[in-house]
Motif scaffolding. Structure first.
Motif, short mmCIF file in Angstrom:
data_model
loop_
_atom_site.label_atom_id
_atom_site.label_comp_id
_atom_site.label_asym_id
_atom_site.label_seq_id
_atom_site.Cartn_x
_atom_site.Cartn_y
_atom_site.Cartn_z
N HIS A 6 0.85 -1.19 0.00
CA HIS A 6 0.00 0.00 0.00
C HIS A 6 0.89 1.24 0.00
N PRO A 7 0.32 2.40 -0.32
CA PRO A 7 1.14 3.61 -0.46
C PRO A 7 1.55 4.27 0.86
N TYR A 8 1.25 3.65 1.99
CA TYR A 8 1.53 4.29 3.29
C TYR A 8 2.87 3.84 3.89
N PHE B 247 0.38 7.78 7.70
CA PHE B 247 -0.99 7.78 7.21
C PHE B 247 -1.83 8.82 7.95
N ASN B 248 -3.01 9.06 7.40
CA ASN B 248 -3.97 9.98 8.02
C ASN B 248 -5.36 9.37 7.88
N ALA B 249 -6.39 10.15 8.15
CA ALA B 249 -7.76 9.66 8.09
C ALA B 249 -8.12 9.16 6.70
N GLU B 250 -7.53 9.75 5.70
CA GLU B 250 -7.78 9.32 4.32
C GLU B 250 -7.40 7.85 4.10
N ALA B 251 -6.36 7.38 4.77
CA ALA B 251 -5.93 5.98 4.65
C ALA B 251 -6.98 5.04 5.21
#
Length: 101
Positions: free
Chosen positions: A44-46, A64-68
Protein backbone atom coordinates in the motif's frame (compact mmCIF):
# COMPACT_ATOMS: atom_id res chain seq x y z
CA UNK A 1 -23.24 8.13 11.09
CA UNK A 2 -20.47 10.63 11.67
CA UNK A 3 -17.21 9.39 13.20
CA UNK A 4 -14.51 11.69 14.53
CA UNK A 5 -10.97 10.53 13.71
CA UNK A 6 -8.20 11.87 15.95
CA UNK A 7 -4.45 11.38 15.81
CA UNK A 8 -2.16 11.50 18.85
CA UNK A 9 0.75 12.90 16.88
CA UNK A 10 -1.19 15.55 14.95
CA UNK A 11 -3.53 18.35 15.82
CA UNK A 12 -5.61 17.52 12.76
CA UNK A 13 -8.96 15.91 13.32
CA UNK A 14 -10.90 14.28 10.51
CA UNK A 15 -14.54 13.41 10.19
CA UNK A 16 -15.97 10.48 8.31
CA UNK A 17 -19.54 9.82 7.31
CA UNK A 18 -20.62 6.22 6.92
CA UNK A 19 -23.66 3.97 7.29
CA UNK A 20 -24.65 3.11 10.87
CA UNK A 21 -23.75 -0.53 10.19
CA UNK A 22 -20.14 0.51 9.57
CA UNK A 23 -20.01 3.11 12.34
CA UNK A 24 -21.38 0.70 14.91
CA UNK A 25 -18.34 -1.54 14.39
CA UNK A 26 -15.78 1.21 13.83
CA UNK A 27 -13.51 0.20 16.71
CA UNK A 28 -13.22 -3.39 15.45
CA UNK A 29 -12.69 -2.02 11.95
CA UNK A 30 -9.91 0.19 13.31
CA UNK A 31 -8.17 -2.88 14.79
CA UNK A 32 -8.52 -4.73 11.47
CA UNK A 33 -7.14 -1.67 9.64
CA UNK A 34 -4.12 -1.57 11.96
CA UNK A 35 -3.36 -5.24 11.24
CA UNK A 36 -3.57 -4.60 7.50
CA UNK A 37 -1.58 -1.36 7.67
CA UNK A 38 1.37 -2.83 9.57
CA UNK A 39 1.49 -6.14 7.67
CA UNK A 40 4.62 -5.80 5.51
CA UNK A 41 3.16 -8.22 2.97
CA UNK A 42 0.50 -5.64 2.03
CA UNK A 43 1.61 -3.35 -0.75
CA UNK A 44 0.00 0.00 0.00
CA UNK A 45 1.14 3.61 -0.46
CA UNK A 46 1.53 4.29 3.29
CA UNK A 47 4.92 2.56 3.65
CA UNK A 48 7.88 4.90 4.07
CA UNK A 49 11.52 4.00 4.13
CA UNK A 50 12.61 4.73 7.70
CA UNK A 51 16.26 3.78 7.48
CA UNK A 52 18.84 1.57 5.85
CA UNK A 53 20.92 -0.33 8.40
CA UNK A 54 24.66 -0.96 8.13
CA UNK A 55 24.00 -4.24 6.28
CA UNK A 56 21.98 -2.43 3.63
CA UNK A 57 18.62 -3.72 4.87
CA UNK A 58 15.74 -1.34 4.33
CA UNK A 59 13.48 -0.76 7.33
CA UNK A 60 10.03 0.69 6.78
CA UNK A 61 7.44 2.50 8.85
CA UNK A 62 3.99 3.79 7.99
CA UNK A 63 2.76 7.33 7.49
CA UNK A 64 -0.99 7.78 7.21
CA UNK A 65 -3.97 9.98 8.02
CA UNK A 66 -7.76 9.66 8.09
CA UNK A 67 -7.78 9.32 4.32
CA UNK A 68 -5.93 5.98 4.65
CA UNK A 69 -8.63 4.56 6.93
CA UNK A 70 -11.38 5.62 4.51
CA UNK A 71 -9.37 4.18 1.59
CA UNK A 72 -9.08 0.85 3.42
CA UNK A 73 -12.80 0.76 4.23
CA UNK A 74 -13.79 1.46 0.64
CA UNK A 75 -11.18 -0.56 -1.25
CA UNK A 76 -10.04 -3.39 1.01
CA UNK A 77 -12.61 -4.19 3.69
CA UNK A 78 -15.78 -3.41 1.71
CA UNK A 79 -14.51 -3.79 -1.83
CA UNK A 80 -17.73 -4.56 -3.67
CA UNK A 81 -17.61 -1.34 -5.69
CA UNK A 82 -19.81 0.72 -3.38
CA UNK A 83 -18.13 3.38 -1.27
CA UNK A 84 -19.14 2.98 2.38
CA UNK A 85 -17.29 5.96 3.83
CA UNK A 86 -16.09 9.40 2.90
CA UNK A 87 -14.33 12.24 4.63
CA UNK A 88 -16.24 15.43 5.35
CA UNK A 89 -14.88 18.86 6.26
CA UNK A 90 -17.19 20.04 9.02
CA UNK A 91 -19.93 17.80 10.39
CA UNK A 92 -23.44 19.19 10.57
CA UNK A 93 -24.16 16.89 13.55
CA UNK A 94 -22.22 15.83 16.61
CA UNK A 95 -20.12 12.73 15.89
CA UNK A 96 -21.59 9.59 17.44
CA UNK A 97 -18.23 7.85 17.81
CA UNK A 98 -14.57 8.83 18.09
CA UNK A 99 -11.55 6.73 17.20
CA UNK A 100 -7.94 7.62 17.92
CA UNK A 101 -4.77 6.56 16.19
Amino acid sequence: MIVKIEFNYETDTGYMICPSKVGKNVRQLQRDFDKWLYNRENNHPYWELALIDEDGNELYGVCFNAEAFVYWLNNVRFNKGKKVARLIEIPNKTPKKTIRF
